[in-house]
Design a protein around this motif. Structure first.
Motif, PDB file in Angstrom:
ATOM      1  N   UNK A 175      -7.586   8.744   7.092  1.00  0.00           N
ATOM      2  CA  UNK A 175      -7.978  10.192   6.635  1.00  0.00           C
ATOM      3  C   UNK A 175      -7.054  10.650   5.493  1.00  0.00           C
ATOM      4  N   UNK A 176      -5.824  10.044   5.648  1.00  0.00           N
ATOM      5  CA  UNK A 176      -4.848  10.455   4.675  1.00  0.00           C
ATOM      6  C   UNK A 176      -4.944   9.875   3.169  1.00  0.00           C
ATOM      7  N   UNK A 177      -5.907   8.807   3.334  1.00  0.00           N
ATOM      8  CA  UNK A 177      -6.237   8.056   2.251  1.00  0.00           C
ATOM      9  C   UNK A 177      -5.292   6.655   2.304  1.00  0.00           C
ATOM     10  N   UNK A 178      -4.655   6.310   3.287  1.00  0.00           N
ATOM     11  CA  UNK A 178      -4.058   4.963   3.348  1.00  0.00           C
ATOM     12  C   UNK A 178      -4.890   3.851   3.712  1.00  0.00           C
ATOM     13  N   UNK A 179      -4.438   2.844   3.258  1.00  0.00           N
ATOM     14  CA  UNK A 179      -5.347   1.660   3.419  1.00  0.00           C
ATOM     15  C   UNK A 179      -4.337   0.335   3.334  1.00  0.00           C
ATOM     16  N   UNK A 180      -4.831  -0.858   3.579  1.00  0.00           N
ATOM     17  CA  UNK A 180      -3.940  -2.103   3.943  1.00  0.00           C
ATOM     18  C   UNK A 180      -3.324  -2.462   2.520  1.00  0.00           C
ATOM     19  N   UNK A 181      -2.202  -2.761   2.434  1.00  0.00           N
ATOM     20  CA  UNK A 181      -1.202  -3.027   1.289  1.00  0.00           C
ATOM     21  C   UNK A 181      -0.723  -1.652   0.798  1.00  0.00           C
ATOM     22  N   UNK A 182      -1.009  -0.480   1.294  1.00  0.00           N
ATOM     23  CA  UNK A 182      -0.265   0.708   0.606  1.00  0.00           C
ATOM     24  C   UNK A 182       1.506   0.659   1.362  1.00  0.00           C
ATOM     25  N   UNK A 183       2.160   1.468   0.468  1.00  0.00           N
ATOM     26  CA  UNK A 183       3.374   1.368   0.879  1.00  0.00           C
ATOM     27  C   UNK A 183       3.596   3.014   1.224  1.00  0.00           C
ATOM     28  N   UNK A 184       4.562   3.121   2.326  1.00  0.00           N
ATOM     29  CA  UNK A 184       4.809   4.422   2.538  1.00  0.00           C
ATOM     30  C   UNK A 184       6.479   4.530   2.671  1.00  0.00           C
ATOM     31  N   UNK A 185       7.026   5.731   2.409  1.00  0.00           N
ATOM     32  CA  UNK A 185       8.514   5.939   2.260  1.00  0.00           C
ATOM     33  C   UNK A 185       8.980   6.817   3.723  1.00  0.00           C
ATOM     34  N   UNK A 186       9.648   6.348   4.609  1.00  0.00           N
ATOM     35  CA  UNK A 186      10.103   7.200   5.707  1.00  0.00           C
ATOM     36  C   UNK A 186      11.095   8.135   5.216  1.00  0.00           C
TER      37      UNK A 186
END
Length: 367
Positions: free
Chosen positions: A145-156
């Motif tokens: 729902x936040x727009x994330x999908x497979x292969x996306x990167x996030x930053x902790x």
């Protein structure tokens, strides 16, 4: 049940209004029950779904996983008392992350686990990761729902480390935040209590008998062994949230019992003369009581069918983020309890029928 059906047909408006009140009460009970279960899952589904019996946590943690810090030495001591496969470490770290090329912060909870152990989540999309993978994570699919999908990167946020989404899990949340699973290879980089020299974590999940759990609690110093229900109560706000909602449901059932008892009692009082005439004509007390009982059960069942339909209808249009979960088991349990409350509420009317004297009732009708 001829008499009961004839009366329902004759006094349509009266029974329609009673039925409407029963529908509204049952609808409210079902909706609040679904909300309570939904909030419970949204707060603790990751713990509820774990295939574990007990947790070992630090003694001073007050049964809260996030307050506990355990060392590898404690894990070795516990595995010495159990089968190695029956004890699995668990790291819990609440933090925020941002999407690549975005400044929006999203709350989340990192769970560090053995990817080959019994704490591994079910991957519903993408692939499972292993214990040697680097910069890979499995996230709860609510983050779509936040727009994330497979292969996306996030930053902790704390460590600044980047992770790639390789899989999505289902129904994994902790303290109203989506859970992100990582392996222990990456755990040390984001957990402030860990270092490269010694790995630390928050709890040790156990699949053991009660006797072994008691033995660990006795032999291993500085730890508490708690069951899953105690771990759930240790989640911030869990007990208070569920306690408030359960209290609301209990009061709704009590109110329903009083309202229905009053309605049916008043209706019985209004029909005392008719009941007296029927008794004079040979109708038994048991026959009259069975007709009242049939009316109560029939009205309750019809009201429940309508209420269940309305509840599922409203649930279908609720926004995806609304924590609402109405399972068939919950519907069956709430409906059975509501039916029991309705029957209990009619007992006063049934008692009144048994005390009707035919001669007195006919005499009062002629005055």
């Amino acid at each position: 049940m001829f008499l009961a059906l004839r009366e329902l047909k004759y006094a349509k408006l009266r029974y329609f209004l009673i039925g409407l009140i029963m529908v509204l009460i049952a609808w409210l009970v079902l909706f609040v029950s679904g909300l309570a279960k939904g909030l419970s899952a949204d707060n603790a589904s990751s713990i509820q779904k774990m295939d574990t019996d007990y947790f070992v946590i630090q003694k001073e943690a007050d049964h809260r996983l996030v307050r506990s810090i355990l060392s590898e030495d404690k894990l070795k001591d516990i595995r010495h008392l159990t089968n190695n496969e029956s004890a699995s470490p668990l790291g819990v770290y609440m933090t925020t992350f941002t999407q690549k090329e975005s400044s929006k912060k999203i709350d989340t909870t990192f769970f560090a686990i053995d990817m080959k152990g019994f704490l591994a989540p079910d991957v519903v999309e993408g692939r499972m990761m292993n214990n040697k993978a680097t910069n890979e994570i499995i996230v709860d699919r609510s983050l779509k729902e936040e727009g994330l999908k497979l292969g996306d990167y996030i930053k902790e946020q704390s460590s600044g480390k980047m992770f790639e989404i390789v899989g999505f899990s289902k129904g994994e949340s902790f303290s109203h935040t989506p859970v992100i699973h990582i392996n222990f290879k990456e755990w040390g980089d984001i957990n402030r209590y860990s270092s490269n020299k010694e790995l630390s974590f928050n709890a040790i999940a156990l699949k053991i008998s009660q006797d072994v759990a008691e033995q660990i609690d006795k032999d291993v110093t500085g730890v508490d062994v708690i069951d899953k229900s105690q771990a759930l109560k240790g989640i911030p706000g869990y007990s208070e949230e569920q306690g408030s909602l359960i209290m609301m449901i209990v009061f709704l059932f009590i109110i329903a019992a009083f309202v229905l008892a009053v309605f049916f009692y008043v209706m019985t009082i209004q029909k005392i003369n008719q009941f007296g005439v029927l008794k004079a004509m040979g109708a038994t007390t048991g026959y009259l009581a069975r007709n009242i009982f049939f009316q109560v059960v029939l009205l309750t069942c019809i009201s429940l069918v309508i209420s269940i339909s309305l509840t599922y209808g409203v649930a279908a249009i609720l926004p995806p983020g609304m924590p609402f979960d109405l399972t068939p088991q919950l519907v069956l349990g709430s409906s059975s309890l509501f039916l029991a409350v309705s029957v209990i509420g009619s007992f006063i009317s049934l008692y009144k029928v048994t005390k009707i004297d035919a001669i007195e009732a006919i005499g009062s009708a002629g005055q």
